[in-house]
Design an enzyme around this catalytic site. Sequence first.
Site, mmCIF file in Angstrom:
data_model
loop_
_atom_site.group_PDB
_atom_site.id
_atom_site.type_symbol
_atom_site.label_atom_id
_atom_site.label_comp_id
_atom_site.label_asym_id
_atom_site.label_seq_id
_atom_site.Cartn_x
_atom_site.Cartn_y
_atom_site.Cartn_z
ATOM 1 N N HIS A 57 -21.556 11.795 0.127
ATOM 2 C CA HIS A 57 -20.659 12.791 -0.465
ATOM 3 C C HIS A 57 -21.041 13.072 -1.913
ATOM 4 O O HIS A 57 -20.521 12.434 -2.833
ATOM 5 C CB HIS A 57 -19.223 12.288 -0.394
ATOM 6 C CG HIS A 57 -18.658 12.252 0.997
ATOM 7 N ND1 HIS A 57 -18.855 11.194 1.864
ATOM 8 C CD2 HIS A 57 -17.906 13.158 1.691
ATOM 9 C CE1 HIS A 57 -18.239 11.450 3.008
ATOM 10 N NE2 HIS A 57 -17.660 12.620 2.940
ATOM 11 N N HIS A 97 -14.125 8.907 -0.960
ATOM 12 C CA HIS A 97 -15.429 9.369 -0.457
ATOM 13 C C HIS A 97 -16.364 9.731 -1.614
ATOM 14 O O HIS A 97 -17.558 9.806 -1.431
ATOM 15 C CB HIS A 97 -15.242 10.559 0.477
ATOM 16 C CG HIS A 97 -14.455 11.674 -0.137
ATOM 17 N ND1 HIS A 97 -13.078 11.698 -0.138
ATOM 18 C CD2 HIS A 97 -14.848 12.786 -0.791
ATOM 19 C CE1 HIS A 97 -12.663 12.785 -0.753
ATOM 20 N NE2 HIS A 97 -13.706 13.458 -1.161
ATOM 21 N N PRO A 148 -8.919 6.274 3.176
ATOM 22 C CA PRO A 148 -7.864 7.068 3.810
ATOM 23 C C PRO A 148 -7.051 7.765 2.714
ATOM 24 O O PRO A 148 -6.475 7.105 1.840
ATOM 25 C CB PRO A 148 -7.041 6.013 4.560
ATOM 26 C CG PRO A 148 -7.998 4.870 4.767
ATOM 27 C CD PRO A 148 -8.851 4.855 3.540
ATOM 28 N N LEU A 149 -7.030 9.061 2.747
ATOM 29 C CA LEU A 149 -6.566 9.821 1.586
ATOM 30 C C LEU A 149 -5.089 9.584 1.280
ATOM 31 O O LEU A 149 -4.277 9.361 2.168
ATOM 32 C CB LEU A 149 -6.871 11.297 1.802
ATOM 33 C CG LEU A 149 -8.384 11.554 1.841
ATOM 34 C CD1 LEU A 149 -8.712 12.929 2.418
ATOM 35 C CD2 LEU A 149 -9.008 11.390 0.457
ATOM 36 N N ASP A 188 -8.068 17.423 -4.011
ATOM 37 C CA ASP A 188 -7.087 18.335 -3.424
ATOM 38 C C ASP A 188 -6.396 17.716 -2.216
ATOM 39 O O ASP A 188 -5.207 17.950 -1.976
ATOM 40 C CB ASP A 188 -7.788 19.628 -2.992
ATOM 41 C CG ASP A 188 -8.336 20.409 -4.168
ATOM 42 O OD1 ASP A 188 -7.530 21.017 -4.892
ATOM 43 O OD2 ASP A 188 -9.554 20.392 -4.389
ATOM 44 N N HIS A 294 -19.451 19.149 0.025
ATOM 45 C CA HIS A 294 -18.560 17.991 0.123
ATOM 46 C C HIS A 294 -19.229 16.776 0.755
ATOM 47 O O HIS A 294 -19.296 15.716 0.125
ATOM 48 C CB HIS A 294 -17.315 18.380 0.925
ATOM 49 C CG HIS A 294 -16.463 17.224 1.339
ATOM 50 N ND1 HIS A 294 -15.593 16.610 0.475
ATOM 51 C CD2 HIS A 294 -16.369 16.567 2.511
ATOM 52 C CE1 HIS A 294 -14.986 15.622 1.113
ATOM 53 N NE2 HIS A 294 -15.441 15.572 2.346
ATOM 54 N N GLU A 454 8.821 4.558 3.733
ATOM 55 C CA GLU A 454 8.200 3.343 4.277
ATOM 56 C C GLU A 454 6.712 3.270 3.948
ATOM 57 O O GLU A 454 6.186 2.205 3.600
ATOM 58 C CB GLU A 454 8.393 3.286 5.795
ATOM 59 C CG GLU A 454 9.843 3.230 6.259
ATOM 60 C CD GLU A 454 10.479 4.601 6.392
ATOM 61 O OE1 GLU A 454 9.781 5.624 6.158
ATOM 62 O OE2 GLU A 454 11.676 4.666 6.734
ATOM 63 N N PHE A 482 9.781 1.326 11.928
ATOM 64 C CA PHE A 482 9.315 2.206 10.872
ATOM 65 C C PHE A 482 8.051 1.690 10.193
ATOM 66 O O PHE A 482 7.480 2.357 9.341
ATOM 67 C CB PHE A 482 10.448 2.505 9.898
ATOM 68 C CG PHE A 482 11.607 3.149 10.612
ATOM 69 C CD1 PHE A 482 11.362 4.127 11.570
ATOM 70 C CD2 PHE A 482 12.906 2.769 10.390
ATOM 71 C CE1 PHE A 482 12.403 4.717 12.273
ATOM 72 C CE2 PHE A 482 13.957 3.348 11.091
ATOM 73 C CZ PHE A 482 13.705 4.325 12.030
ATOM 74 N N HIS A 518 13.880 4.000 18.270
ATOM 75 C CA HIS A 518 13.936 2.869 17.357
ATOM 76 C C HIS A 518 13.493 1.551 18.004
ATOM 77 O O HIS A 518 13.487 0.527 17.337
ATOM 78 C CB HIS A 518 15.370 2.689 16.818
ATOM 79 C CG HIS A 518 15.778 3.724 15.802
ATOM 80 N ND1 HIS A 518 15.626 5.069 16.003
ATOM 81 C CD2 HIS A 518 16.315 3.600 14.551
ATOM 82 C CE1 HIS A 518 16.065 5.739 14.941
ATOM 83 N NE2 HIS A 518 16.492 4.870 14.046
#
Lengths: 720, 720
Positions: A57, A97, A148-149, A188, A294, A454, A482, A518
């Site tokens: 990247h 990245h 993980p963004l 972004d 990118h 959460e 959750f 739940h």
Amino acid sequence: MAPGILSPDKTHSTNVLSSSLKEESGIKSQRNKEHELVLKTFRLLISDLCQQFNGGHPGGAIGMAAIGIALWKYVMRYAPLQPEFFNRDRFVLSNGHTCLFQYTFLHLTGYRDMTMDQLKSYHSKRWDSICPGHPEIEIEGIEVTTGPLGQGVANAVGLAMATKNLAATYNLPGFDIVSNHTWCMIGDACLQEGVALEAISFAGHLKLNNLTIIYDNNQITCDGSVDLTNTEDVNAKMMACGWDVIDVEDGCYDIDGIVAALERARASADKPTFINVRTIIGLDSSVAGQAEAHGAAFGADDVKRMKRSYGFNEDEYFVVGDEVRQFFSDLPSRGEQIVSQWNDLVKKYADAHPLLAEEFQRRRSGKLPSDWKTLIPSPDKFPDKPLATRASSGLMINPLAKAINSFMVGTADLSPSVHMAWDGKQDFQHPNLRTACGINGSYAGRYIHYGVREHAMCAISNGMAAFAPGTFIPITSSFFMFYLYAAPAVRMGALQRLKVIHAATHDTIGMGEDGPTHQPIELAALFRSMPNLLYIRPADSEETAGAWIAAIEAQDASSIISTSRHKVPQLKQTRRDGVAKGAYVIQEDDDAQLTLIGVGAELSHVLDAAVVLRETKGIRCRVVSFPCQRLFESQSLDYKRNTLRRHRNIPAVVVEPYAPNGWERYADASISVRRFGHSLPGPEAYKYFGFDVDSIVSKVSDYWMRISQDEILRREFVDL
Amino acid sequence: MAPGILSPDKTHSTNVLSSSLKEESGIKSQRNKEHELVLKTFRLLISDLCQQFNGGHPGGAIGMAAIGIALWKYVMRYAPLQPEFFNRDRFVLSNGHTCLFQYTFLHLTGYRDMTMDQLKSYHSKRWDSICPGHPEIEIEGIEVTTGPLGQGVANAVGLAMATKNLAATYNLPGFDIVSNHTWCMIGDACLQEGVALEAISFAGHLKLNNLTIIYDNNQITCDGSVDLTNTEDVNAKMMACGWDVIDVEDGCYDIDGIVAALERARASADKPTFINVRTIIGLDSSVAGQAEAHGAAFGADDVKRMKRSYGFNEDEYFVVGDEVRQFFSDLPSRGEQIVSQWNDLVKKYADAHPLLAEEFQRRRSGKLPSDWKTLIPSPDKFPDKPLATRASSGLMINPLAKAINSFMVGTADLSPSVHMAWDGKQDFQHPNLRTACGINGSYAGRYIHYGVREHAMCAISNGMAAFAPGTFIPITSSFFMFYLYAAPAVRMGALQRLKVIHAATHDTIGMGEDGPTHQPIELAALFRSMPNLLYIRPADSEETAGAWIAAIEAQDASSIISTSRHKVPQLKQTRRDGVAKGAYVIQEDDDAQLTLIGVGAELSHVLDAAVVLRETKGIRCRVVSFPCQRLFESQSLDYKRNTLRRHRNIPAVVVEPYAPNGWERYADASISVRRFGHSLPGPEAYKYFGFDVDSIVSKVSDYWMRISQDEILRREFVDL
């Protein structure tokens, strides 16, 4: 005019800091010439590093070059030769990245491990590379693993909260021994992820003025222009969330402007700061400003062209000239000076405040008070009556959390249900907060109302745990269901081997009326298969004590302690040291025909069923309590065989109202749930799904009859 | 003044619509008297329903009473006697714990199933109750199952997008045959959840003027005042996200004000609308305005006190007087009139535009064109070379998605990677959008750039699928890893048995350099244990065809089609009809000593290893391809036994670079991954973790030797 952040609405009175290099090109100072050379060198180095294995990247890292110089050369306080310096500024690369951005600045500023040889291992076949595709916490100079963004944003909030808490706890007049700032770089995409939006809202609420987000605003994501998917007014949104906003118009070159913005952010009185920096992805490549910049190398020809246009030799690679080396050469010694000043301060602090200093030193070394385990009640202190294991959970951890200030305990808005609040707990809040309820806030408080967030709760907790190993033990709490919202953050904590403990209540169908939305049928399978994570389901108060001890003693693992909503009996045979082994025989019978495996809240049903089976059906069952598969796996083969006795051809039946996936390793048959749940009161749900004692007896005796008649069945896993 | 939404900043020029009943108390009209009676009746009914079994969530429902009257009596267009009327307004209760609110209005407005007897089954032991703890889609009048907070907001965005797409596709001048509005009720908590924040941002971008969020702003969550956790300026945030904002000050009584706000929202020109309605949780109970009103019955005495203060008989329960019945009595016939007008319109439409009408009718009936399967390429059309299964995925679904407008295909910003875009695809965008890339938007477009919003993508897709059974088949796409972000929405889709297909690429460690943050070791265990979900890993183009056919043909299930980033060989023995059975013998050997189970991208490694094992070690292996555990489970016992042959005492070894949890049911040993991954190029990662052919051969032959020598090992599951 198109909508969106490229056209900030000036009526929102954001602050534009800018001083363009380009305008003063005729009278460039030596310093600006240096900057230009460093920028070019950096950009070509990134291009070369991606080109060598034709991947990676490059675009974002190149666009952020000037931001990196501002941070590492001028603003951040750190020590390349002592990466773990306690009071260092923390830098989080949430857009992970672009890792080459960070690796390269670590190299240039003198971090020892990050050699040029290592830099070149990016995307190589070297398994011992410290330049993986995303930054990893194990590498010196990297604060948290990102990729993980959005996670990094929440981690940064946690890091900033850690600073605030330590400062409020230990700083005294003349002794700002904890005073670092947290800088979080985002792209972004991070601004679109829910976990970041939750954390941003919460950081604004907390008024974390020691936190700065630097937004690499290049308006490009994989699919193209951000306008395709996001046309909100980002600055206005940040301000609505309680953040100061500073704009930098020319983020590719305007190092002075960026430095000014960063310094102003550090000086913010009572808000976190969002610096909106306009940049161009893949600047000066032929795909500058495009999505193509990118996630792919630019191509050998284009890199050569870039080199020529920069006045570099197109046939030389990985070039870092002497002037550039010189430019960064002061940083190691500056870092040593910062460390030495701080060490002096801490020494004086120790003289003036020996007790506090001792505690501070213990926490810096990652230790709990040596007698911590004595704070967990012994069985004679348990109430002699049925107790929900969620209540047992509180019984065990409340005294610890109250007494030991390493614990930062939070909940995603379920305080009345999760039993994590202790008598006299003080909330972690900005000191000025006076709520409608009249609660006084303090950053020294250690009970955190996260709101219904959460995912951010768990990612923020990772950040606190990552501040320094063992200085904090964050505890989160919510309904078990959750934790699926938070699963990516639970995973990131486990991946980083951070000691974060998740108190998950309302497990299995026993939680009742709230119904299938739940009732966490399949979640245990996820968390039991997640590496470096202990998923522990204790059966009563004693096992809950064992669960907390196991979680706190676990080296290099996160834990989930999974408890019942409803009351369960206090069992006489349970043992906390049994929990430490993952599974143990709770009722032995040398002549047993079957082993029954019981887990958590349903263990008592299994024990009762074993009695009925013997008395009414003549079937002799031994019973194993099995609170944690991962702890069991680490036991010796002998222990495992003696616990399960399958090597003696004794079939085992596991009883747990979850999807059975994974139990097939330990059992030959299961009484489990392979569909979604049902809204019914807990005891009725147990009956409906066949987990009451009568149903268990009938299913087990039926199974015994079937395998007595059909040899083949013994070789197959059977769902009863 | 305290910060937060209780004190909206008027400089943002929000619009306050208000007409207080209280001021005109002297001259109350008959209508206002009716309203007061209905409000009281409703609030007492809710209190009684919670009191009978001493549980449930009364407070929110009571606070929202006036909103309900405004919606069901005056604003929403629906037909109680024909709940599935196609062009009905959709109502989503995102704060699903207030389900009694919806159940009670369904009862009062004349939905046949929702009898008073059923209402009283809330929190009872009745397994056939249609009043579960959260609303469920199977109940007439309920559009989507809700409960996990924030999901409903995203579902509502999907419902509104469905309307926009159908309207843009079928409406013609004079024929607005699809024109319904979507109303979404939320509480304070929904506004804190990331999934809602993602969906809100996206809905603003799309300018969905047919969507209204009604915010039950009571400033209370479980932990107490919202000020404890959230002090942002919600109205300003919504406006920054592109929403119109309307305030209603007196949401407990001002029905006229609410109606005016709702009607203005329906008439919005080009934005979704956010109506911020101030209410009081548990109004008139002794815990009014407090967290205690949220999740517990008020107590018998307090309900009696409320009845007295309302002028009701304290000893009468579940009272709905004739005047109240009368008040709602027009709604069934009004609904019939709405339906009949619409039927007339559709009949005229059919006369004027028979072809379009036929297609519209087919889609309303939930059918695809009968020849849809012929659009999926046959093997002779496959490229005769190795192909990544993510590319095969595109090969199979692109022609379908292009030709059949039931498919709504989207990606969370990974268009270049996931192969879901077809030649000439048109984007789903507001018609006025002109992006930097020059893309023309249209609501008739069916390719959706969701941005980096995986969770909202999947929850929105659930909403589209829920619009009407089979009218849409939404497809989502991202890297498999990021389906963990979306897992709560994938779960909700499966729970509701919605046909949503998730195209997950970059599975296993084969995805390579991005490293452990992107390598989904434990995710398969989650999705394989999730009920009503097919997790399918095809091995090549032929199996990928089978995967798509299985997913599209699946009745009442969602699917994940899990594909490789890297190229895999086209195997001669694979069969699409084999995929339909979940597992099938791909290489038989009547004298086999072992069964090897191969899955997805690594099946070719297993086939090659089988050859080497026979030729160099003399070990004869049969090979089973096993793309989907859940499909296999539904086969006959005979088929299962003949496929695996474990009843013939042939041990099976499964080969898959995931956590093995669950494979123990089908195999005796596994070559699997029980730690997190590692950043390496794909082929190197396979070697590093032992999934290249040589490693498989060596591990399997070693296992064969061990079990030949140790009988006990045959009874235990072994990790190789």
